[in-house]
Write a protein that holds these residues in place. Structure first.
Motif, PDB file in Angstrom:
ATOM      1  N   LEU A  95      33.454  37.327  47.015  1.00  0.00           N
ATOM      2  CA  LEU A  95      32.254  36.565  47.389  1.00  0.00           C
ATOM      3  C   LEU A  95      31.017  37.072  46.641  1.00  0.00           C
ATOM      4  CD1 LEU A  95      32.771  36.163  51.238  1.00  0.00           C
ATOM      5  CD2 LEU A  95      32.688  34.319  49.551  1.00  0.00           C
ATOM      6  N   VAL A  96      30.888  38.401  46.535  1.00  0.00           N
ATOM      7  CA  VAL A  96      29.735  38.979  45.830  1.00  0.00           C
ATOM      8  C   VAL A  96      29.735  38.558  44.367  1.00  0.00           C
ATOM      9  CG1 VAL A  96      28.697  41.132  45.042  1.00  0.00           C
ATOM     10  CG2 VAL A  96      29.506  40.940  47.395  1.00  0.00           C
ATOM     11  N   GLY A 101      35.894  36.823  40.516  1.00  0.00           N
ATOM     12  CA  GLY A 101      35.593  36.701  41.942  1.00  0.00           C
ATOM     13  C   GLY A 101      36.483  35.687  42.630  1.00  0.00           C
ATOM     14  N   ALA A 102      36.695  34.545  41.989  1.00  0.00           N
ATOM     15  CA  ALA A 102      37.567  33.521  42.569  1.00  0.00           C
ATOM     16  C   ALA A 102      39.002  34.024  42.684  1.00  0.00           C
ATOM     17  CB  ALA A 102      37.509  32.252  41.719  1.00  0.00           C
ATOM     18  N   ARG A 103      39.454  34.756  41.673  1.00  0.00           N
ATOM     19  CA  ARG A 103      40.831  35.283  41.703  1.00  0.00           C
ATOM     20  C   ARG A 103      41.010  36.243  42.883  1.00  0.00           C
ATOM     21  NH1 ARG A 103      45.214  35.747  38.473  1.00  0.00           N
ATOM     22  NH2 ARG A 103      46.447  37.644  38.637  1.00  0.00           N
ATOM     23  N   TRP A 104      40.075  37.172  43.042  1.00  0.00           N
ATOM     24  CA  TRP A 104      40.176  38.115  44.162  1.00  0.00           C
ATOM     25  C   TRP A 104      40.139  37.382  45.494  1.00  0.00           C
ATOM     26  CZ3 TRP A 104      36.259  42.472  42.377  1.00  0.00           C
ATOM     27  CH2 TRP A 104      36.857  43.187  41.333  1.00  0.00           C
ATOM     28  N   LEU A 105      39.245  36.399  45.585  1.00  0.00           N
ATOM     29  CA  LEU A 105      39.111  35.664  46.835  1.00  0.00           C
ATOM     30  C   LEU A 105      40.371  34.863  47.142  1.00  0.00           C
ATOM     31  CD1 LEU A 105      36.857  35.202  48.984  1.00  0.00           C
ATOM     32  CD2 LEU A 105      36.406  33.053  47.834  1.00  0.00           C
ATOM     33  N   THR A 164      39.035  28.324  44.549  1.00  0.00           N
ATOM     34  CA  THR A 164      38.766  28.045  43.137  1.00  0.00           C
ATOM     35  C   THR A 164      37.553  27.142  42.946  1.00  0.00           C
ATOM     36  OG1 THR A 164      40.381  26.226  43.210  1.00  0.00           O
ATOM     37  CG2 THR A 164      41.159  28.369  42.426  1.00  0.00           C
ATOM     38  N   SER A 165      37.108  26.479  44.015  1.00  0.00           N
ATOM     39  CA  SER A 165      35.899  25.645  43.934  1.00  0.00           C
ATOM     40  C   SER A 165      34.645  26.419  44.325  1.00  0.00           C
ATOM     41  CB  SER A 165      36.035  24.408  44.838  1.00  0.00           C
ATOM     42  OG  SER A 165      37.011  23.530  44.349  1.00  0.00           O
ATOM     43  N   LEU A 166      34.801  27.663  44.730  1.00  0.00           N
ATOM     44  CA  LEU A 166      33.620  28.452  45.079  1.00  0.00           C
ATOM     45  C   LEU A 166      32.664  28.635  43.899  1.00  0.00           C
ATOM     46  CD1 LEU A 166      35.005  31.121  47.541  1.00  0.00           C
ATOM     47  CD2 LEU A 166      33.314  29.356  48.025  1.00  0.00           C
TER      48      LEU A 166
END
Length: 371
Positions: free
Chosen positions: A10-11, A188-192, A219-221
């Motif tokens: 998220l960060v 970030g998207a991958r970790w999330l 993946t849309s974040l």
């Protein structure tokens, strides 16, 4: 460890989105291209990178349900969730060019994707056609912008344009910012996604449902972070262009390239053809009357988008769990909510047409002469 990945993802998304918006905004100014076109092309392709990575990985790993669900779910998220949240922050003004050109392209590609899937797969040839159409669209958009049919470009924070040498320097720095922002968004998207997928799998959700909800949102974040930050900075054109452009890139680049690379194309589950793809097409269509009425996504329309996304996710979860409330929920949505919304949109579009016809008639008559 899962919780740490979730927070770290998220960060990175928030920081990466801010860096990307700043860099892309400066590129728009230095290159003489409107923020709308940058949002439709550069930012859209950049923020679609996580979808491409996840879809290619899912297809290679033998999880076609996750691959297709990611693309379809992301397109639903980009309109209902991304535009919904950004529109609540600030009403999103839409240029006439978006209604004339970009939204119809999104609708056309959505319909084509659905038609290609009716035989149970998006073949290699289908994928090549999607990639070719995307290339034509990008050239068409950029050339149209350079001819001056797009919005007039303003410098960031209304600052005067820099001299040629300074502008070139700023362009290089901005390109680096875009690259860094994209890298942060992808990581970030991958970790999330990894963290969220672990949680969803532990709850017993299927690959398709995970793709349509958890992975699609994850993946849309980048689109969500970019559009929200663009709206907060007053760059509403970039927020709208990012969402619509990302849907076009998701079908043309993500689905197209994956189908070309995958051996024999990408199979599409019959349930997705019967329900999820029609929902994606319907969501693409619903944007047209919304942006057509006053060329603005108003706050109440943004709230409607969010309400529909909540209902869509609720349906998927109830269906996945085989819950007893599903038939009643479906009956209320199909028999009351959807028809009422359709009537409202038709009424708004009819009213807008009447207003414009009246304005044209008054303009053609000209000012009244002296009596």
């Amino acid at each position: 460890m899962t919780a740490l990945l979730l927070v770290a993802g998220l960060v990175l998304l928030v920081v990466g989105g801010e860096v990307l918006v700043r860099g892309a905004g400066t590129i728009a100014t230095a290159a003489g291209i409107s923020p709308l076109v940058v949002g439709l092309t550069v930012v859209s392709f950049a923020t679609s990178a996580p979808e491409l990575a996840v879809t290619l990985q899912a297809s290679a790993a033998g999880s076609p349900g996750l691959a297709v669900g990611n693309v379809v779910g992301s397109n639903v998220v980009n309109i209902l969730l991304v535009l919904g949240v950004a529109g609540l922050i600030l009403p999103l003004a839409v240029r006439a060019a978006v209604v004339r050109r970009d939204v119809p392209v999104m609708i056309g590609l959505s319909l084509l994707f659905w038609l290609m899937s009716l035989d149970g797969a998006v073949s290699t040839v289908d994928g090549a056609v999607l990639v070719l159409l995307l290339a034509v669209y990008v050239v068409w958009t950029v050339v149209g912008s350079r001819r001056g049919d797009r919005a007039e470009v303003l410098t960031p924070d209304d600052q005067p344009a820099a001299p040629e040498a300074g502008r070139s320097r700023r362009l290089v720095v901005s390109a680096v910012m875009v690259a860094v922002g994209v890298a942060m968004l992808v990581l970030g998207a991958r970790w999330l996604v990894v963290a969220a997928t672990d949680i969803a799998s532990a709850l017993g959700l299927s690959d398709t449902v995970i793709g349509l909800t958890v992975v699609a949102i994850g993946t849309s974040l980048p689109e969500l972070a970019t559009s929200v930050l663009a709206a907060l900075r007053g760059k509403v054109e970039m927020a709208v262009g990012n969402a619509i452009g990302s849907n076009i890139f998701n079908i043309g680049a993500v689905m197209g390239l994956t189908s070309v690379v995958a051996d024999g194309g990408v199979p599409v589950d019959a349930a997705a053809v019967a329900f999820d793809l029609p929902v994606m097409v319907a969501v693409a269509f619903v944007v047209l009357p919304i942006v057509f009425t006053g060329f603005t996504v108003a706050r109440w329309e943004a709230g409607l988008f969010l309400a529909y996304y909540s209902a869509y996710v609720a349906y998927l979860l109830l269906d996945s769990a085989g819950h007893d409330a599903l038939p009643r929920f479906s009956a209320v949505m199909l028999g009351f909510v959807l028809p009422l919304t359709a009537l409202t949109l038709v009424a708004l579009a009819t009213y807008e047409l009447g207003v414009r016809r009246g304005a044209r008639t008054a303009s053609s008559r000209g000012p009244a002469g002296p009596s």
